[in-house]
Design an enzyme around this catalytic site. Structure first.
Site, PDB file in Angstrom:
ATOM      1  N   GLU A   1       9.830   9.403   0.089  1.00 25.37           N
ATOM      2  CA  GLU A   1       9.564   8.121  -0.563  1.00 25.37           C
ATOM      3  C   GLU A   1       8.229   8.304  -1.258  1.00 25.37           C
ATOM      4  O   GLU A   1       7.167   8.196  -0.648  1.00 25.37           O
ATOM      5  CB  GLU A   1       9.478   6.972   0.440  1.00 25.37           C
ATOM      6  CG  GLU A   1       9.344   5.627  -0.258  1.00 25.37           C
ATOM      7  CD  GLU A   1       8.368   4.654   0.409  1.00 25.37           C
ATOM      8  OE1 GLU A   1       8.425   3.463   0.077  1.00 25.37           O
ATOM      9  OE2 GLU A   1       7.551   5.078   1.239  1.00 25.37           O
TER      10      GLU A   1
ATOM     11  N   ASP B   1       8.335   8.176   4.881  1.00 27.23           N
ATOM     12  CA  ASP B   1       7.704   6.973   4.371  1.00 27.23           C
ATOM     13  C   ASP B   1       6.331   7.311   3.786  1.00 27.23           C
ATOM     14  O   ASP B   1       5.554   8.064   4.372  1.00 27.23           O
ATOM     15  CB  ASP B   1       7.551   5.967   5.522  1.00 27.23           C
ATOM     16  CG  ASP B   1       7.051   4.621   5.065  1.00 27.23           C
ATOM     17  OD1 ASP B   1       7.736   3.986   4.243  1.00 27.23           O
ATOM     18  OD2 ASP B   1       5.968   4.193   5.535  1.00 27.23           O
TER      19      ASP B   1
END
Length: 570
Positions: A277, A218
């Site tokens: 990401e 993330d």
């Protein structure tokens, strides 16, 4: 209590298959994203959990997925759907316990599925022991604490804005400020601190030792901030993400971290992977994250954000393939996830949006590389746009500026059956209300219907697995096509496949490029002869697309339906 599935999926023994063992399994993998909170609820509390996800894994196998990506299930106050972690080595009780995580990984492997879990290294929860210590004045070096500006220090240290709106700084009792690029409950870690780096290496080892096959990282682009934390100089900074380099995103220093993580992953020797990401201003900047000594994949947000336009899509495809090929990596393709409006709605309202979404799926799955499928897209689920304000939980919705704060609309629990209090999601209700019309979009309702979106996905993924020309690769051969139409050929092992996509609102006639294998325009399926040649894995038959000479391609013309995609054997 343990939820009895009201529409039992195929038994694991019927679906068990060998775990992928080919080198570079991720290079052509289809990875299915499970938003754990909204996938399947085993205990009736209205919230999805790990046991529910494990019970529904056979659906992924029947669909044709190679791996499952699980969103965060760690201990968390749930200020941002679990992306605010208070303990990276524990399972939040709302999702189960560590034994449930272990069971899920073991069951997935028995079914031949790899398991990718989310890791959240840019920030912790404000309830993490480290941050509690920081508020007490100890260990503040692990975060970004700064004095304020102005005569009395009452202004933030700089002009950075939160992705969720408002300033990216919050003041604490002693007058200092801490940085949070997201919600105030998500303080950013300082990755210049060796203790932070050592802790996350330990966390990664913990989950690798449990057996996970990789991590989706993330905010992989945000872990390093520019020295001195300089001002940006203008407002509405969130609009700049992905279009230019910012002092808090896509700094070159992140690559040192990812190289260290790659060495750790490689030390396990089982092709464990890292997926970034990462928002970057260009395909070339994004490709830096997947250099040979860094991560294995990065999400292709340029493709996700591309409009339904032939010229724009061709540019993004070319740019993506050129950039990743230059570093020897594979390209990823994704249409939806838990942070964006579902593409069925994004591409247009009602039937037009669904037509385009189905066509976009076949286009994505025909491109070389790896594809990500977000739960429910295989059902053609639209965005839920009319949720009552009082049920929304997206933290951005509670703030006065920044993002739209409407991410809840793509997170509504998915329907499994046509009946029941939550359409098979669980024995009780669901944490977000499901539209009543979703009963007709459930797995149960669509299974066996050759015109359904679910059967289109099953057919496409079966054909993708069986056809030598589909899957991994580094390029496409563009073919001449009328305006508004894309056509390309892929070749491998003596076989060829042509993909044609009509992105216009009207039918388009063109010479038949071969025998039709699969069409996004209903009814979906394959020609009987081609299905037999592929081991009977693709449902048959599809309607004949050609106007004449059905036994040979020469001299034929075909009429492509509006907003449709067709795969052809050539």
């Amino acid at each position: 209590m343990v939820h009895e599935l009201t529409s039992p999926a195929p038994a694991p023994d019927d679906l068990r298959r060998a775990s992928p063992s080919k080198p570079g399994w991720w290079r052509d993998a289809v990875i299915y994203q499970v938003y754990v909170r909204s996938f399947a609820d085993s205990d009736g509390d209205g919230i999805g959990d790990l046991r529910g996800a494990r019970e529904r894994l056979p659906h992924l196998v029947a669909l044709g997925a190679d791996a499952v990506w699980l969103t965060p299930f760690y201990a968390s106050p749930q200020a941002d759907g679990g992306y605010d972690v208070s303990d990276y080595r524990a399972v939040d009780p709302v999702f189960g316990d560590l034994a449930d995580a272990d069971d899920l990984v073991r069951t997935a492997h028995e079914l031949g599925l790899r398991v990718i879990v989310d890791i959240v290294p840019n920030h912790t929860s404000d309830q993490h022991p480290w941050f509690r210590e920081a508020l007490a004045g100890r260990g503040r070096r692990r975060y970004h604490f700064r004095p304020g500006t102005g005569p009395d220090g009452s202004l933030p240290p700089n002009d950075w804005e939160s992705v969720f709106g408002g300033p990216a700084w919050t003041r604490v009792a002693d007058g200092s400020w801490y940085l949070h690029l997201f919600a105030p409950e998500q303080p950013d870690l300082n990755w210049d601190d060796e203790e932070v780096r050592d802790e996350f290496e330990s966390v990664l080892r913990f989950w690798l030792d449990l057996g996970v096959d990789g991590f989706r990282i993330d905010v992989a682009h945000g872990m390093v901030k520019a020295p001195g934390l300089p001002d940006i100089g203008h407002r509405e900074q969130v609009r700049l993400i992905g279009s230019q380099q910012l002092p808090f995103f896509d700094q070159d220093g992140v690559h040192e971290i990812h190289r260290a993580w790659r060495r750790l992953l490689d030390s396990y020797g089982d092709e464990r992977i890292g997926v970034a990401e990462a928002w970057a201003p260009s395909a070339e900047r994004l490709a830096l994250y997947v250099r040979p000594d860094e991560l294995h994949q990065a999400f292709n947000f340029q493709y996700l954000n591309c409009p339904w336009d032939a010229d724009a899509l061709r540019r993004v495809v070319d740019d993506s393939l050129r950039a990743t090929t230059s570093v020897g990596a594979t390209t990823t393709w994704v249409l939806s996830n838990h942070d964006v409006v579902r593409h069925t709605t994004r591409y247009g309202a009602g039937a037009a949006g669904l037509r385009r979404a189905r066509a976009a799926t076949l286009l994505m799955l025909a491109l070389p590389g790896s594809a990500y499928v977000y739960q429910g897209e295989e059902l053609g689920l639209p965005e839920v746009t009319d949720l009552p304000d009082e049920v929304r939980q997206d933290p951005a919705f509670q703030r006065g500026e920044g993002q739209d704060g409407l991410r809840d609309g793509c997170r509504v629990p998915i329907p499994w059956t046509s009946q029941g209090p939550s359409y098979g999601f669980g024995p009780g209700g669901s944490w977000l209300p499901q539209p009543p019309e979703w009963r007709d979009l459930s797995v149960e309702a669509q299974t066996g219907d050759p015109a359904s979106t679910l059967e289109l996905y099953r057919s496409a993924l079966a054909l993708r697995r069986a056809h030598p020309a589909l899957g991994a690769g580094d390029g496409v051969e563009w073919l001449p096509a009328p305006p508004g139409v894309l056509a390309f050929r892929r070749r491998a092992e003596g076989a060829a496949l042509i993909c044609t996509v009509n992105l216009t609102p009207g039918p388009v006639r063109l010479p038949a490029p071969g025998r039709p294998l699969l069409s996004s325009a209903p009814p979906a399926g394959a020609c009987a002869g081609d299905a037999a040649a592929l081991g009977g894995k693709v449902p048959a038959p599809a309607r004949e697309l050609a106007d004449d000479d059905p036994d040979g391609a020469e001299g034929r013309t075909v009429l492509l339906a509006p907003d449709s995609c067709v795969w052809w054997a050539s």
